[in-house]
Design a protein around this motif. Structure first.
Motif, PDB file in Angstrom:
ATOM      1  N   ILE A  54       0.839  -1.193   0.000  1.00  0.00           N
ATOM      2  CA  ILE A  54       0.000   0.000   0.000  1.00  0.00           C
ATOM      3  C   ILE A  54       0.878   1.248   0.000  1.00  0.00           C
ATOM      4  O   ILE A  54       1.040   1.894  -1.015  1.00  0.00           O
ATOM      5  CB  ILE A  54      -0.953   0.021   1.219  1.00  0.00           C
ATOM      6  CG1 ILE A  54      -1.790  -1.253   1.271  1.00  0.00           C
ATOM      7  CG2 ILE A  54      -1.844   1.250   1.194  1.00  0.00           C
ATOM      8  CD1 ILE A  54      -2.812  -1.387   0.196  1.00  0.00           C
ATOM      9  N   ASN A  58       0.718   2.431   5.785  1.00  0.00           N
ATOM     10  CA  ASN A  58      -0.189   1.289   5.945  1.00  0.00           C
ATOM     11  C   ASN A  58       0.496  -0.065   5.807  1.00  0.00           C
ATOM     12  O   ASN A  58      -0.061  -1.081   6.188  1.00  0.00           O
ATOM     13  CB  ASN A  58      -1.332   1.380   4.937  1.00  0.00           C
ATOM     14  CG  ASN A  58      -2.284   2.495   5.265  1.00  0.00           C
ATOM     15  OD1 ASN A  58      -2.793   2.566   6.371  1.00  0.00           O
ATOM     16  ND2 ASN A  58      -2.488   3.406   4.323  1.00  0.00           N
ATOM     17  N   ALA A  61      -0.987  -5.011   2.415  1.00  0.00           N
ATOM     18  CA  ALA A  61      -2.364  -5.449   2.669  1.00  0.00           C
ATOM     19  C   ALA A  61      -2.541  -6.908   2.277  1.00  0.00           C
ATOM     20  O   ALA A  61      -2.026  -7.357   1.258  1.00  0.00           O
ATOM     21  CB  ALA A  61      -3.344  -4.589   1.892  1.00  0.00           C
ATOM     22  N   GLN A  85     -17.114  -8.167  -3.065  1.00  0.00           N
ATOM     23  CA  GLN A  85     -16.518  -7.398  -1.978  1.00  0.00           C
ATOM     24  C   GLN A  85     -15.080  -7.874  -1.806  1.00  0.00           C
ATOM     25  O   GLN A  85     -14.789  -9.057  -1.984  1.00  0.00           O
ATOM     26  CB  GLN A  85     -17.276  -7.630  -0.665  1.00  0.00           C
ATOM     27  CG  GLN A  85     -18.693  -7.125  -0.674  1.00  0.00           C
ATOM     28  CD  GLN A  85     -18.752  -5.619  -0.773  1.00  0.00           C
ATOM     29  OE1 GLN A  85     -18.222  -4.899   0.050  1.00  0.00           O
ATOM     30  NE2 GLN A  85     -19.385  -5.128  -1.819  1.00  0.00           N
ATOM     31  N   SER A  88      -9.613  -5.887   2.858  1.00  0.00           N
ATOM     32  CA  SER A  88      -8.163  -5.723   2.948  1.00  0.00           C
ATOM     33  C   SER A  88      -7.792  -5.405   4.387  1.00  0.00           C
ATOM     34  O   SER A  88      -8.378  -4.516   5.000  1.00  0.00           O
ATOM     35  CB  SER A  88      -7.693  -4.576   2.057  1.00  0.00           C
ATOM     36  OG  SER A  88      -8.059  -4.791   0.724  1.00  0.00           O
ATOM     37  N   THR A  90      -4.299  -4.508   6.626  1.00  0.00           N
ATOM     38  CA  THR A  90      -2.896  -4.164   6.443  1.00  0.00           C
ATOM     39  C   THR A  90      -2.042  -4.645   7.606  1.00  0.00           C
ATOM     40  O   THR A  90      -2.551  -4.933   8.696  1.00  0.00           O
ATOM     41  CB  THR A  90      -2.702  -2.644   6.282  1.00  0.00           C
ATOM     42  OG1 THR A  90      -2.968  -2.003   7.526  1.00  0.00           O
ATOM     43  CG2 THR A  90      -3.599  -2.083   5.196  1.00  0.00           C
ATOM     44  N   SER A  94      -4.803  -1.404   9.727  1.00  0.00           N
ATOM     45  CA  SER A  94      -5.934  -0.750   9.050  1.00  0.00           C
ATOM     46  C   SER A  94      -6.718  -1.789   8.263  1.00  0.00           C
ATOM     47  O   SER A  94      -6.200  -2.841   7.898  1.00  0.00           O
ATOM     48  CB  SER A  94      -5.432   0.319   8.077  1.00  0.00           C
ATOM     49  OG  SER A  94      -4.681   1.286   8.753  1.00  0.00           O
ATOM     50  N   PHE A  95      -7.979  -1.476   7.999  1.00  0.00           N
ATOM     51  CA  PHE A  95      -8.744  -2.350   7.121  1.00  0.00           C
ATOM     52  C   PHE A  95      -9.579  -1.509   6.171  1.00  0.00           C
ATOM     53  O   PHE A  95      -9.939  -0.371   6.448  1.00  0.00           O
ATOM     54  CB  PHE A  95      -9.611  -3.348   7.904  1.00  0.00           C
ATOM     55  CG  PHE A  95     -10.822  -2.734   8.540  1.00  0.00           C
ATOM     56  CD1 PHE A  95     -12.034  -2.734   7.889  1.00  0.00           C
ATOM     57  CD2 PHE A  95     -10.740  -2.148   9.797  1.00  0.00           C
ATOM     58  CE1 PHE A  95     -13.152  -2.165   8.478  1.00  0.00           C
ATOM     59  CE2 PHE A  95     -11.844  -1.573  10.391  1.00  0.00           C
ATOM     60  CZ  PHE A  95     -13.049  -1.581   9.730  1.00  0.00           C
ATOM     61  N   PHE A  96      -9.844  -2.100   5.007  1.00  0.00           N
ATOM     62  CA  PHE A  96     -10.616  -1.450   3.956  1.00  0.00           C
ATOM     63  C   PHE A  96     -11.592  -2.467   3.393  1.00  0.00           C
ATOM     64  O   PHE A  96     -11.296  -3.648   3.346  1.00  0.00           O
ATOM     65  CB  PHE A  96      -9.708  -0.980   2.804  1.00  0.00           C
ATOM     66  CG  PHE A  96      -8.556  -0.128   3.233  1.00  0.00           C
ATOM     67  CD1 PHE A  96      -8.710   1.239   3.387  1.00  0.00           C
ATOM     68  CD2 PHE A  96      -7.305  -0.689   3.482  1.00  0.00           C
ATOM     69  CE1 PHE A  96      -7.650   2.034   3.769  1.00  0.00           C
ATOM     70  CE2 PHE A  96      -6.241   0.091   3.867  1.00  0.00           C
ATOM     71  CZ  PHE A  96      -6.411   1.457   4.012  1.00  0.00           C
ATOM     72  N   ARG A  98     -13.789  -2.798  -0.189  1.00  0.00           N
ATOM     73  CA  ARG A  98     -14.056  -2.226  -1.507  1.00  0.00           C
ATOM     74  C   ARG A  98     -14.969  -3.163  -2.281  1.00  0.00           C
ATOM     75  O   ARG A  98     -15.048  -4.356  -2.004  1.00  0.00           O
ATOM     76  CB  ARG A  98     -12.761  -2.036  -2.281  1.00  0.00           C
ATOM     77  CG  ARG A  98     -11.867  -1.010  -1.652  1.00  0.00           C
ATOM     78  CD  ARG A  98     -10.684  -0.776  -2.519  1.00  0.00           C
ATOM     79  NE  ARG A  98      -9.919   0.335  -1.989  1.00  0.00           N
ATOM     80  CZ  ARG A  98      -8.705   0.608  -2.351  1.00  0.00           C
ATOM     81  NH1 ARG A  98      -8.102  -0.133  -3.240  1.00  0.00           N
ATOM     82  NH2 ARG A  98      -8.075   1.626  -1.838  1.00  0.00           N
ATOM     83  N   SER A 125     -14.721   2.265  -3.625  1.00  0.00           N
ATOM     84  CA  SER A 125     -14.758   2.448  -2.169  1.00  0.00           C
ATOM     85  C   SER A 125     -16.008   3.250  -1.851  1.00  0.00           C
ATOM     86  O   SER A 125     -16.293   4.246  -2.514  1.00  0.00           O
ATOM     87  CB  SER A 125     -13.527   3.214  -1.693  1.00  0.00           C
ATOM     88  OG  SER A 125     -12.368   2.488  -1.951  1.00  0.00           O
ATOM     89  N   GLN A 131     -14.920   6.547  -3.746  1.00  0.00           N
ATOM     90  CA  GLN A 131     -13.779   6.594  -4.657  1.00  0.00           C
ATOM     91  C   GLN A 131     -13.967   5.519  -5.710  1.00  0.00           C
ATOM     92  O   GLN A 131     -14.417   4.408  -5.408  1.00  0.00           O
ATOM     93  CB  GLN A 131     -12.467   6.348  -3.926  1.00  0.00           C
ATOM     94  CG  GLN A 131     -12.093   7.407  -2.940  1.00  0.00           C
ATOM     95  CD  GLN A 131     -10.782   7.060  -2.238  1.00  0.00           C
ATOM     96  OE1 GLN A 131     -10.217   5.992  -2.412  1.00  0.00           O
ATOM     97  NE2 GLN A 131     -10.307   7.988  -1.433  1.00  0.00           N
TER      98      GLN A 131
END
Length: 145
Positions: A54, A58, A61, A85, A88, A90, A94-96, A98, A125, A131
């Motif tokens: 990343i 971060n 991931a 879906q 992610s 890291t 952190s998490f994401f 998308r 996102s 995004q």
């Protein structure tokens, strides 16, 4: 349907694949399994795993994409559509989440165990802010018997 011909059965087996780019980021390994078939359509679920660098804040991931795909076509050339879906997580905690999309071309030669996919795979996102990242990928896979 599945039993109508051997060529339809060969084209819809479970498979293992490698994506360069695509829904998992830089590269990913994926497993797919069909769950509904007709003469010219196949619905399948695809799940994968990827490591993606990343940034220094971060770290790296671990990406886990899961998509539902729809393949349309009676011969070796198919339309490939997908939505899903991707979670992610890291190395810095952190998490994401998308939403990857997939609009592409799938080549499954008759009587062969391999396939090839080229697709436009934007990543959306939507949780904290919206995004839309343009992305693409190439897939190479092997159908399991």
């Amino acid at each position: 349907m599945f039993v109508l011909s051997t060529s339809i059965r060969a084209q819809t087996d479970k498979s293992l694949g490698f994506d360069l780019g695509g829904v998992g980021g830089v590269a990913s390994f994926n497993y797919s399994s069909p769950f509904k078939r007709t003469d010219q359509s196949t619905f399948l679920i695809r799940a994968g795993f990827s490591l993606a660098p990343i940034d220094p804040n971060n770290g790296t991931a671990f990406v886990f994409p899961v998509l539902f795909h729809y393949n349309r076509g009676a011969n070796k050339h198919k339309l490939d559509l997908g939505i899903g879906q991707a979670l992610s997580v890291t190395t810095r905690g952190s998490f994401f989440i998308r939403m990857p999309l997939n609009i592409g071309y799938l080549l499954e030669p008759e009587g062969k165990r391999f396939y090839f996919r080229a697709a436009y795979t934007p990543l959306v996102s939507y949780l904290l802010d919206f995004q839309y990242e343009h992305w693409g990928g190439l897939s190479f896979g092997l159908k399991l018997k």
